[in-house]
Design an enzyme around this catalytic site. Structure first.
Site, PDB file in Angstrom:
ATOM      1  N   ARG A 122       0.815  -1.241   0.000  1.00 54.21           N
ATOM      2  CA  ARG A 122       0.000   0.000   0.000  1.00 54.21           C
ATOM      3  C   ARG A 122       0.840   1.278   0.000  1.00 54.21           C
ATOM      4  NH1 ARG A 122      -2.886  -3.221   3.537  1.00 54.21           N
ATOM      5  NH2 ARG A 122      -4.686  -4.154   2.508  1.00 54.21           N
ATOM      6  N   LYS A 144       3.868  11.701 -10.859  1.00 56.92           N
ATOM      7  CA  LYS A 144       3.010  10.889 -11.738  1.00 56.92           C
ATOM      8  C   LYS A 144       3.689   9.545 -11.970  1.00 56.92           C
ATOM      9  CE  LYS A 144       0.361  14.239 -14.404  1.00 56.92           C
ATOM     10  NZ  LYS A 144       0.105  14.792 -15.742  1.00 56.92           N
ATOM     11  N   GLU A 186      11.232  17.955 -24.017  1.00 63.99           N
ATOM     12  CA  GLU A 186      10.577  18.378 -22.764  1.00 63.99           C
ATOM     13  C   GLU A 186      11.188  19.682 -22.241  1.00 63.99           C
ATOM     14  OE1 GLU A 186       7.887  16.964 -21.916  1.00 63.99           O
ATOM     15  OE2 GLU A 186       7.971  14.783 -22.199  1.00 63.99           O
ATOM     16  N   LYS A 224       9.077  22.944 -13.372  1.00 66.01           N
ATOM     17  CA  LYS A 224       8.085  21.887 -13.126  1.00 66.01           C
ATOM     18  C   LYS A 224       7.633  21.914 -11.666  1.00 66.01           C
ATOM     19  CE  LYS A 224       6.573  17.307 -13.762  1.00 66.01           C
ATOM     20  NZ  LYS A 224       6.647  16.064 -14.474  1.00 66.01           N
ATOM     21  N   GLU A 234      -3.406  18.048 -10.837  1.00 69.67           N
ATOM     22  CA  GLU A 234      -3.888  18.483 -12.153  1.00 69.67           C
ATOM     23  C   GLU A 234      -5.398  18.698 -12.158  1.00 69.67           C
ATOM     24  OE1 GLU A 234      -1.727  16.457 -15.312  1.00 69.67           O
ATOM     25  OE2 GLU A 234      -3.266  17.020 -16.748  1.00 69.67           O
ATOM     26  N   ARG A 239      -1.304  22.567 -13.869  1.00 72.42           N
ATOM     27  CA  ARG A 239      -0.385  21.471 -14.240  1.00 72.42           C
ATOM     28  C   ARG A 239      -0.623  21.032 -15.692  1.00 72.42           C
ATOM     29  NH1 ARG A 239       1.931  16.464 -10.679  1.00 72.42           N
ATOM     30  NH2 ARG A 239       3.188  15.613 -12.382  1.00 72.42           N
ATOM     31  N   ASN A 243       1.249  19.716 -20.358  1.00 71.34           N
ATOM     32  CA  ASN A 243       0.830  18.844 -21.467  1.00 71.34           C
ATOM     33  C   ASN A 243       0.987  19.522 -22.823  1.00 71.34           C
ATOM     34  OD1 ASN A 243       0.104  16.809 -19.700  1.00 71.34           O
ATOM     35  ND2 ASN A 243      -1.976  17.605 -19.436  1.00 71.34           N
ATOM     36  N   HIS A 246       1.583  17.480 -25.822  1.00 71.32           N
ATOM     37  CA  HIS A 246       1.421  16.071 -25.453  1.00 71.32           C
ATOM     38  C   HIS A 246       0.122  15.447 -25.951  1.00 71.32           C
ATOM     39  CE1 HIS A 246       5.004  16.730 -23.201  1.00 71.32           C
ATOM     40  NE2 HIS A 246       4.981  15.547 -22.620  1.00 71.32           N
ATOM     41  N   HIS A 250       1.131  12.220 -27.594  1.00 69.26           N
ATOM     42  CA  HIS A 250       0.747  10.921 -27.016  1.00 69.26           C
ATOM     43  C   HIS A 250      -0.074  10.098 -28.007  1.00 69.26           C
ATOM     44  CE1 HIS A 250       1.249  11.723 -22.410  1.00 69.26           C
ATOM     45  NE2 HIS A 250       2.357  11.297 -22.981  1.00 69.26           N
ATOM     46  N   HIS A 263       9.868   8.685 -26.901  1.00 64.44           N
ATOM     47  CA  HIS A 263       8.866   9.600 -26.332  1.00 64.44           C
ATOM     48  C   HIS A 263       9.082  11.043 -26.806  1.00 64.44           C
ATOM     49  CE1 HIS A 263       6.157  11.383 -23.380  1.00 64.44           C
ATOM     50  NE2 HIS A 263       7.133  12.167 -22.986  1.00 64.44           N
TER      51      HIS A 263
HETATM   52  P1  NAD Z   1      13.408   5.436 -21.468  1.00 66.82           P
HETATM   53  O1  NAD Z   1      13.275   5.349 -20.010  1.00 66.82           O
HETATM   54  O2  NAD Z   1      12.844   4.344 -22.286  1.00 66.82           O
HETATM   55  O3  NAD Z   1      14.943   5.634 -21.847  1.00 66.82           O
HETATM   56  C1  NAD Z   1      15.319   5.701 -23.211  1.00 66.82           C
HETATM   57  C2  NAD Z   1      16.431   4.680 -23.496  1.00 66.82           C
HETATM   58  O4  NAD Z   1      17.643   5.154 -22.932  1.00 66.82           O
HETATM   59  C3  NAD Z   1      16.201   3.299 -22.891  1.00 66.82           C
HETATM   60  O5  NAD Z   1      16.631   2.338 -23.829  1.00 66.82           O
HETATM   61  C4  NAD Z   1      17.135   3.260 -21.690  1.00 66.82           C
HETATM   62  O6  NAD Z   1      17.613   1.955 -21.416  1.00 66.82           O
HETATM   63  C5  NAD Z   1      18.268   4.135 -22.146  1.00 66.82           C
HETATM   64  N1  NAD Z   1      18.986   4.818 -21.086  1.00 66.82           N
HETATM   65  C6  NAD Z   1      18.469   5.509 -20.048  1.00 66.82           C
HETATM   66  N2  NAD Z   1      19.430   6.113 -19.370  1.00 66.82           N
HETATM   67  C7  NAD Z   1      20.603   5.785 -19.941  1.00 66.82           C
HETATM   68  C8  NAD Z   1      21.959   6.131 -19.701  1.00 66.82           C
HETATM   69  N3  NAD Z   1      22.287   7.009 -18.752  1.00 66.82           N
HETATM   70  N4  NAD Z   1      22.910   5.589 -20.498  1.00 66.82           N
HETATM   71  C9  NAD Z   1      22.565   4.761 -21.525  1.00 66.82           C
HETATM   72  N5  NAD Z   1      21.306   4.422 -21.833  1.00 66.82           N
HETATM   73  C10 NAD Z   1      20.332   4.936 -21.040  1.00 66.82           C
HETATM   74  O7  NAD Z   1      12.755   6.776 -22.026  1.00 66.82           O
HETATM   75  P2  NAD Z   1      12.658   8.276 -21.485  1.00 66.82           P
HETATM   76  O8  NAD Z   1      12.596   9.111 -22.682  1.00 66.82           O
HETATM   77  O9  NAD Z   1      13.639   8.578 -20.428  1.00 66.82           O
HETATM   78  O10 NAD Z   1      11.239   8.305 -20.775  1.00 66.82           O
HETATM   79  C11 NAD Z   1      10.055   8.152 -21.510  1.00 66.82           C
HETATM   80  C12 NAD Z   1       8.953   7.742 -20.558  1.00 66.82           C
HETATM   81  O11 NAD Z   1       8.786   8.747 -19.574  1.00 66.82           O
HETATM   82  C13 NAD Z   1       7.615   7.562 -21.253  1.00 66.82           C
HETATM   83  O12 NAD Z   1       7.023   6.378 -20.797  1.00 66.82           O
HETATM   84  C14 NAD Z   1       6.811   8.766 -20.771  1.00 66.82           C
HETATM   85  O13 NAD Z   1       5.437   8.504 -20.720  1.00 66.82           O
HETATM   86  C15 NAD Z   1       7.389   8.997 -19.411  1.00 66.82           C
HETATM   87  N6  NAD Z   1       7.225  10.361 -18.902  1.00 66.82           N
HETATM   88  C16 NAD Z   1       6.671  10.503 -17.678  1.00 66.82           C
HETATM   89  C17 NAD Z   1       6.509  11.758 -17.136  1.00 66.82           C
HETATM   90  C18 NAD Z   1       5.958  11.907 -15.748  1.00 66.82           C
HETATM   91  O14 NAD Z   1       5.672  13.031 -15.338  1.00 66.82           O
HETATM   92  N7  NAD Z   1       5.846  10.847 -14.982  1.00 66.82           N
HETATM   93  C19 NAD Z   1       6.933  12.895 -17.853  1.00 66.82           C
HETATM   94  C20 NAD Z   1       7.527  12.712 -19.121  1.00 66.82           C
HETATM   95  C21 NAD Z   1       7.679  11.432 -19.635  1.00 66.82           C
HETATM   96  N1  GLY Z   2       4.721  15.488 -17.591  1.00 64.18           N
HETATM   97  C1  GLY Z   2       3.474  16.099 -17.259  1.00 64.18           C
HETATM   98  C2  GLY Z   2       3.224  16.206 -15.808  1.00 64.18           C
HETATM   99  O1  GLY Z   2       4.022  15.773 -15.001  1.00 64.18           O
HETATM  100  O2  GLY Z   2       2.197  16.687 -15.407  1.00 64.18           O
END
Ligand code: NAD
Ligand code: GLY
Length: 363
Positions: A122, A144, A186, A224, A234, A239, A243, A246, A250, A263
């Site tokens: 939990r 998030k 971003e 942020k 949000e 917040r 987006n 996005h 998305h 992404h």
């Molecule tokens: P990812 O986590 O898939 O990383 C991209 C690639 O880089 C992967 O293959 C990973 O293994 C590699 N990698 C990561 N760090 C590395 C490093 N230091 N050295 C070598 N390789 C490395 O992708 P991302 O772009 O970081 O994240 C995208 C995700 O984040 C999506 O799912 C998106 O929805 C999410 N996201 C969430 C929020 C939020 O607020 N929670 C905001 C923006 C994006």
């Molecule tokens: N990446 C959008 C948010 O965190 O609200």
């Protein structure tokens, strides 16, 4: 060292940005009041290969008993089944409600490990150690967490703020170039919605260098953090500004098989679509739009959408987006660099036009 405090009453936490911090992470976590000494380190196979050893040593040196849980790299791992698998592995490794989760990786690891921390017994504490630009400037902050389903991205999840975020810009040195560049979508979004002066700083970076000043990462995190503080869940239309780009981004991401586009690449297309609609609906100056597109191009982000990704498929994914409320679209528009707002004037036809606009090369 740069420090950003995220002020959310009893859920407040620090984001520390410092070169070489990974090797001191155990000590930094120890200094917080997180309680237990068991830590489940969640990472993906690529990141773990480069960085888990340093982190495991640092955790052990600080008196933690860490276990390592490695997932396959990439968006396809962000599923409910993977979250359940990780929880069960953690139970078998002896974790309980006194344990904490340490997420080491990009946004995929952060969102998934955050979700695991939110539901395990939990809810247990979470430390985020982001290793991509996306994760360092955006996803590790704000709470998030979640997973994807076939119907769309991030449709299952919950808010679970980290207890500490440790950003080591040196971890970016192992990122392949494409993954380094994608994250700037971003950062450009942050500059577009809140901090037009940052556009110049982003323009001065070298996309081949893997070097980003700690202060620039912290400046993004602060943008942020202030938005999250004003509207954590949000619900107040603040917040939602994050987006920007996005909605269509998305939709494109959900319309193609995992792995085909990163992404940030989908978000770059979404940003171009949002700039097109901002020119149509709120007189964003064409020069301002062109200069933002130029910055996306500098980081080699795509601005033209492949014909194979059909408009009706993207439109179908958009209909399931969380940004729709009672069938109405809450779309973020920009009337000038640094100033975005949420609008309800955008129609289905506008969305279709914006997607079609992406088929042409920018002027
Ligand atoms: P990812 O986590 O898939 O990383 C991209 C690639 O880089 C992967 O293959 C990973 O293994 C590699 N990698 C990561 N760090 C590395 C490093 N230091 N050295 C070598 N390789 C490395 O992708 P991302 O772009 O970081 O994240 C995208 C995700 O984040 C999506 O799912 C998106 O929805 C999410 N996201 C969430 C929020 C939020 O607020 N929670 C905001 C923006 C994006
Ligand atoms: N990446 C959008 C948010 O965190 O609200």
């Amino acid at each position: 060292m740069s420090l950003v405090h995220v002020n959310l009453a009893e859920r407040s936490y620090d984001v520390v940005v410092e070169s070489g911090l990974l090797g001191r992470a155990g000590a930094a976590i120890s200094e917080t009041s997180l309680g237990g000494r068991r830590a489940a380190l969640i990472s993906d196979e690529r990141v773990a290969g480069f960085h888990s050893e340093v982190l495991l040593d640092s955790l052990a040196a600080a008196g933690f008993r860490p276990s390592l849980h490695v997932i396959a790299a990439g968006e396809a791992s962000k599923t409910m089944a993977q979250a359940e698998g990780l929880c069960r592995e953690m139970i078998r490794a002896g974790h309980d409600r006194r344990s904490l989760v340490v997420a080491l990786g990009g946004g995929v690891v952060g969102d998934l490990a955050g979700f695991v921390a939110a539901i395990f017994f939990r809810g247990i504490p979470l430390v985020q150690i982001p290793t991509t630009i996306v994760a360092q400037v955006d996803s590790s902050v704000g709470g998030k967490t979640g997973v994807n389903v076939g119907e769309g991205k991030n449709l299952l999840g919950c808010f679970h703020q980290a207890h500490l975020v440790l950003v080591d810009p040196q971890t970016l040195r192992t990122l392949p170039q494409r993954e380094f560049c994608e994250g700037f979508a971003e950062a450009i979004k942050h500059a577009a919605i809140r901090d037009s002066a940052m556009l110049g700083e982003l323009a001065a970076l070298d996309p081949d260098s893997r070097e980003v000043p700690a202060e620039l990462i912290a400046r993004n995190i602060a943008i942020k953090a202030r938005i999250v503080e004003a509207d954590e869940h949000e619900t107040r239309g603040i917040r939602a500004l994050l987006n920007f780009g996005h909605t269509i981004g998305h939709g494109i991401e959900a319309a193609i098989p995992y792995g085909q586009m990163l992404h940030g690449e989908a978000i770059a297309l979404g940003l171009r679509a949002a700039l097109f609609l901002s020119q149509r609906h709120c007189q964003l100056a064409p020069d301002a739009s062109r200069s933002l597109l130029g910055l996306l191009e500098k980081f080699r982000l795509p601005l033209v959408l492949d014909e194979e990704i059909a408009t009706p498929t993207i439109m179908g994914k958009l209909a399931r987006d969380k940004k729709f409320s009672a069938g109405k679209i809450r779309f973020v528009l920009l009337d000038a660099p640094g100033h975005a707002y949420v609008s309800d004037v955008v129609t289905q036809e506008d969305l279709r036009d914006a997607i079609e606009h992406l088929r042409q090369e920018p002027e």
